[in-house]
Design an enzyme around this catalytic site. Sequence first.
Site, PDB file in Angstrom:
ATOM      1  N   HIS A 147      28.862  54.962 -50.455  1.00  0.00           N
ATOM      2  CA  HIS A 147      30.135  54.550 -49.874  1.00  0.00           C
ATOM      3  C   HIS A 147      31.237  55.586 -50.039  1.00  0.00           C
ATOM      4  O   HIS A 147      32.346  55.365 -49.582  1.00  0.00           O
ATOM      5  CB  HIS A 147      30.559  53.231 -50.519  1.00  0.00           C
ATOM      6  CG  HIS A 147      30.805  53.399 -51.988  1.00  0.00           C
ATOM      7  ND1 HIS A 147      29.789  53.678 -52.883  1.00  0.00           N
ATOM      8  CD2 HIS A 147      31.951  53.402 -52.710  1.00  0.00           C
ATOM      9  CE1 HIS A 147      30.308  53.822 -54.086  1.00  0.00           C
ATOM     10  NE2 HIS A 147      31.617  53.657 -54.014  1.00  0.00           N
ATOM     11  N   ASP A 148      30.948  56.682 -50.728  1.00  0.00           N
ATOM     12  CA  ASP A 148      31.945  57.743 -50.909  1.00  0.00           C
ATOM     13  C   ASP A 148      31.612  58.978 -50.077  1.00  0.00           C
ATOM     14  O   ASP A 148      32.350  59.963 -50.108  1.00  0.00           O
ATOM     15  CB  ASP A 148      31.996  58.187 -52.383  1.00  0.00           C
ATOM     16  CG  ASP A 148      32.478  57.094 -53.312  1.00  0.00           C
ATOM     17  OD1 ASP A 148      33.288  56.254 -52.884  1.00  0.00           O
ATOM     18  OD2 ASP A 148      32.023  57.075 -54.478  1.00  0.00           O
TER      19      ASP A 148
ATOM     20  N   ASP B 102      27.706  46.768 -59.918  1.00  0.00           N
ATOM     21  CA  ASP B 102      28.482  47.978 -60.097  1.00  0.00           C
ATOM     22  C   ASP B 102      29.556  47.691 -61.146  1.00  0.00           C
ATOM     23  O   ASP B 102      30.364  46.780 -60.973  1.00  0.00           O
ATOM     24  CB  ASP B 102      29.144  48.312 -58.741  1.00  0.00           C
ATOM     25  CG  ASP B 102      29.497  49.765 -58.605  1.00  0.00           C
ATOM     26  OD1 ASP B 102      29.902  50.364 -59.615  1.00  0.00           O
ATOM     27  OD2 ASP B 102      29.389  50.292 -57.485  1.00  0.00           O
TER      28      ASP B 102
ATOM     29  N   GLU C  78      26.828  56.890 -62.729  1.00  0.00           N
ATOM     30  CA  GLU C  78      27.419  57.821 -61.769  1.00  0.00           C
ATOM     31  C   GLU C  78      28.090  58.924 -62.565  1.00  0.00           C
ATOM     32  O   GLU C  78      29.007  58.669 -63.341  1.00  0.00           O
ATOM     33  CB  GLU C  78      28.452  57.119 -60.885  1.00  0.00           C
ATOM     34  CG  GLU C  78      28.957  58.045 -59.791  1.00  0.00           C
ATOM     35  CD  GLU C  78      30.309  57.651 -59.200  1.00  0.00           C
ATOM     36  OE1 GLU C  78      30.595  58.081 -58.082  1.00  0.00           O
ATOM     37  OE2 GLU C  78      31.083  56.935 -59.858  1.00  0.00           O
TER      38      GLU C  78
ATOM     39  N   ASP D 156      30.006  53.015 -62.925  1.00  0.00           N
ATOM     40  CA  ASP D 156      30.935  53.860 -62.192  1.00  0.00           C
ATOM     41  C   ASP D 156      31.477  54.997 -63.083  1.00  0.00           C
ATOM     42  O   ASP D 156      31.868  54.739 -64.230  1.00  0.00           O
ATOM     43  CB  ASP D 156      32.101  52.963 -61.726  1.00  0.00           C
ATOM     44  CG  ASP D 156      33.005  53.631 -60.719  1.00  0.00           C
ATOM     45  OD1 ASP D 156      32.517  54.011 -59.649  1.00  0.00           O
ATOM     46  OD2 ASP D 156      34.210  53.763 -60.998  1.00  0.00           O
TER      47      ASP D 156
END
Length: 554
Positions: free
Chosen positions: A322-323, A96, A248, A196
Amino acid sequence: MKNFRKSVVYQIYPKSFNDANGDGIGDLKGVTKRLDYLKLLGVDYIWLTPFYISPQRDNGYDVADYCNIDPVFGTMEDFEEMVSEARKLGIDIMLDMVFNHTSTEHPWFKKAIRNEEKYKKYYIFKEDIDRESPTNWSSKFGGPAWEYVEELKAYYLHLFDVTQADLNWENEEVRKEIFKIVEFWINKGVKGFRLDVVNLISKPEKYENDNEGDGRRFYTDGPHVHEYLKELNRDTFGKYDDIITVGEMSSTTIDHCVKYSKPEEKELSMVFNFHHLKVDYKEGDKWTLMDFDFKMLKEIITSWQLGIQEGEGWSAVFWCNHDQPRIVSRFGNDTKYIKESAKMLATTVHMLRGTPYIYQGEELGMTNPYFEHIGLYKDIESINYYNILKEQGKAEEEIIKILQSKSRDNSRTPMQWSEDNNGGFTEGIPWIPLSKNYKYINAKQQLGDKDSIFYHYKKLIQLRKELNIISEGIFKPMMEDHESVFAYERELNNEKLIVINNFYEKEAVFELPKSLKLSEYNSKILISNYEDSSEISNIIKLRSYESVVYYLEK
Ligand code: GLC
Ligand code: CA
């Protein structure tokens, strides 16, 4: 070389996956210990969220050193061991990369605020003697997007937390630094990158107030973003033929995503978008309570599937990360029909056109933990919004209800390995409590039950390897107006998949279109979530959360 369209990616949040040394925080050694589990599941890649040196204000998305491992997670040797052990099992590592911003603890930023010209240009500083904020934009974590630095008489931009300063991609030196970091990890054997919020890297030429929104329309999919991604591709991962990438994309559009992911554009392999996960935001506001809008969910997924397909781009398909809150608690039923609804949701996503991503614990039907007081929440966004909602005068009880449904901590509770103490996650005190249901929702229990959610996921992954239609078939919507069923078709030459999912407890009746002549096909059930789902016919009755995939061949 792996075909990313036939691959499945498993996301690990290291902090909550497995703790090998008993300090209550998951680590890289912990990941290595659980590789056999991932091998059994059948995934091709693991994406690990950031474990680089970081003050951990945003759990590692605030990076202070991109090329070293935070001691909390282990050492470089632990990393190398994880890569090579995974490789032996045919699993590759995806990292990431947080390149929109760095932590304010990063040496670049520290030099910048010591007034070193070179490093000031690494960030977005706007001098302002009168202390007037350069624009009225908001941070995505609440509050203003600019922070004043007294010593410099200047503001810096932070689209996220005040400790996450946005990098200045216009500066070629910054881009070169970033390319070096990517190259560093490629040399360590990394085969994938998740970038990200990468569609926010190109900021506008002019900084102006936004009188219609929070500023995002000025920097989302910004003016040079495609150029920068082409350059990144050309100078780093594009030089190799076995590295996959996923961007993302925050608040993006189909047109941009086609461009980001179409092979000829030479930018990225695929994209995440989040529009389908905003269907339970009241008037676009996440911090509200609302049942999900099923019609809107179908419309959004359908239009993205069609749009990306038409443009020949490629999507990452997913419900969880995870969000995001846990999907069975969100669009499914996390009590009476947990098994049925978790499997139904899995099938819905895995049969779409795109590469599926599974977030740790999703394959077990892990639920939101329903934390009962603010002291249990750790996430910076949740805590910020708790305070904002308090200031707005909302009652404590209501705020906790909102957090129980919306907080990012819902997905960050430790992985539920067994019914042992702390779910087998740690011998110490977990950094965040487990969901109480680990006694009966856990990996050990599911590995011993052939009918478990785990084995349903395993089967979906296997089917993708066996049948090209799952990765290559054309997507076509079916009965778009149905009130409770989300159905679609996939087609490749003389084969078809008919994917039918009842999203509700109420029974549903589903009618196949008249144009589909069943007599022309041989058919079978490919996968379903009831043992005795009925064979295909023109009218199909579906029980609570029933999901069936029919395979038809001429
Ligand atoms: C992404 C990450 C999220 C993080 C944010 C800022 O959205 O997924 O966890 O807080 O970027 O880096
Ligand atoms: Ca640890």
